[in-house]
Design a protein around this motif. Structure first.
Motif: not given
Length: 199
Positions: A94-113
């Motif tokens: 999930p972290a990789a998929v979310i970050y792939k579509h939003n390569k920002t700090k917020q995207g990374a945080l959301k992906g890890m959450l």
């Protein structure tokens, strides 16, 4: 293009190997169920997930599991490895998929959450459906014996429900928070090196 793919495979192998090495240094946490062990293997897996994408993230986990089997074999007839595979994929995919579509700090945080929450759900399921029943059957135990083991380190754990609420959930929450925090701190510093090599 071929050279790029080769470099990516090398990175997957290196990150998977690093993850396997970190598994060697696992340790229990105070007041937590004794059959759960803390490790930092998720850090290179998450770094690979962000830098190389979802498919690479899954492959890094698979490399780590295979190396673990080569280095130390299995003492759980592969159920522990199966659980490790599912737990790690539940975090990194999930972290990789979310970050792939939003390569920002917020995207990374959301992906890890999202990955952490998915991981906790899978941890509860795999422990109650796979790991605990396996050990109960293998060693002629029953659920009361498992509860007593956990009660020895945390007197409040006196039922399966409390094992989940006071053991499995907080353990995986602590582990995910630590792993995700370290990854978040170091990823931006090393991602340029990884991406430069991959190119």
């Amino acid at each position: 293009m071929k050279n790029e793919k080769t470099k990516k495979l090398v990175l997957i192998a290196v990150l998977g190997a690093l993850s396997a090495v970190l598994m060697v240094f696992r340790f229990p946490l105070p007041f937590m169920p004794p059959f759960l062990s803390f490790d930092f293997a998720g850090i290179p897996e998450l770094i690979g997930a962000f830098a190389l994408g979802p498919v690479a993230a899954v492959l890094i986990v698979i490399v780590r599991i295979l190396l673990q089997l080569v280095l130390s074999g299995t003492n759980s007839m592969f159920t522990g490895e199966l659980q490790g595979l599912m737990l790690s994929i539940a975090l990194v995919l999930p972290a990789a998929v979310i970050y792939k579509h939003n390569k920002t700090k917020q995207g990374a945080l959301k992906g890890m959450l999202v990955g952490s929450l998915t991981n906790i759900v899978v941890a509860v399921f795999t422990n109650l459906v796979i790991i605990i029943p396996f050990y109960v059957a293998l060693y002629g135990m029953n659920m009361d014996m498992i509860i007593d083991m956990c009660k020895a380190v945390n007197p409040y754990v006196d039922s399966t429900f409390k094992l989940v609420v006071l053991g499995i959930i907080p353990f995986n929450l602590i582990k995910n928070v630590v792993v995700c925090f370290i990854t978040f701190i170091i990823y931006k510093k090393i991602s340029p090196i990884i991406k430069k090599y991959a190119r």
